[in-house]
Structures are given as C-alpha cells and as structure tokens.
Design a protein around this motif. Structure first.
Motif: not given
Length: 130
Positions: A6-11, A18-20, A77-89, A123-125
């Motif tokens: 995995e890659s792409g985590g962050g703050s 963010l996109r993982l 051979n890669t999957i992605y997770l595009q995360m929008n409207s991120l919440k603290p939870e 894992g990626t934080q």
C-alpha cells in the motif's frame, strides 16, 4: 510469492481527499478479490470496500458509501481507494487484503464476507483532523 504493498496515506483536514494505492503481485490478477480494510486505535479491523478483479465489480461498507470509491488498473495490477469528504472518524491504518483463493465473485461482492481475507499488506496511515 504474493505481496500487497500500500501507499498514499497521509494527514488531511476534514472534508479533504486522499487516494490510496495497492500493488498486488504474485496473484492471478483477474481471478482474485481485493479489498480495503481499516483499523483505528482500540477498535476492531473493519472492511471498507472490495473489488472483484475479473470485472471490476465493487461493494462498500455502509459507512463509506458515497464518499469512497474503489477502482483498479488491470495493467498495473493495482487497486485504488479514492477517499473524499473525509471525516475525523476515518482516521485509521488502512490495509489492502486479498480474499482466500477459491472464493469467487459472489463471495467478493457479499457485504458479509470481510472475514474471508487471508493476505494482508503492511498498511498505510490515514489521519483526518477536524
């Protein structure tokens, strides 16, 4: 040898994106179910989204529907997770995982099959601040 990286985590601040990415190697890509999971401190690991690599069909946990999108690049051979409207939870360690070989598309897209994954990335934080 199978491997998930995995890659792409962050703050990011709440409302941000963010996109993982997860590179899957050693698999018969096109015949495997890949998913994203997350685990927050003090909480159990939970499934987020899954994709059947054969046709790109997807499934999502209710708590991310409409905000997160799982996709794939079959050439890389890669999957992605595009995360929008991120919440603290949404703050958690995010893991890429592969379902047990032999479980096909029906199991992959069954929202109750989160316990059928046996290969995990490191894992990626992801940290979302308010």
């Amino acid at each position: 040898q199978v491997q998930l990286v995995e890659s792409g985590g962050g703050s990011v601040q709440a409302g941000g994106s963010l996109r993982l990415s997860c590179v899957a190697s050693g698999y018969n890509y096109g015949s495997v179910c890949l998913g994203w999971f997350r685990q927050a401190p003090g909480k159990e690991r939970e499934g987020v989204a899954a994709i059947y690599t054969g046709d790109g069909a997807t499934t999502y946990a209710d708590y991310v529907k409409g905000r997160f999108t799982i996709s794939q690049d079959t050439v890389k051979n890669t999957i992605y997770l595009q995360m929008n409207s991120l919440k603290p939870e949404d703050t958690a360690m995010y893991y890429c995982a592969a379902m047990w070989t032999g479980y096909g598309r029906r199991w992959c897209l069954d929202g109750r099959s989160w316990n059928l994954y046996n290969d995990w990335g490191q894992g990626t934080q992801v940290t979302v601040s308010s």
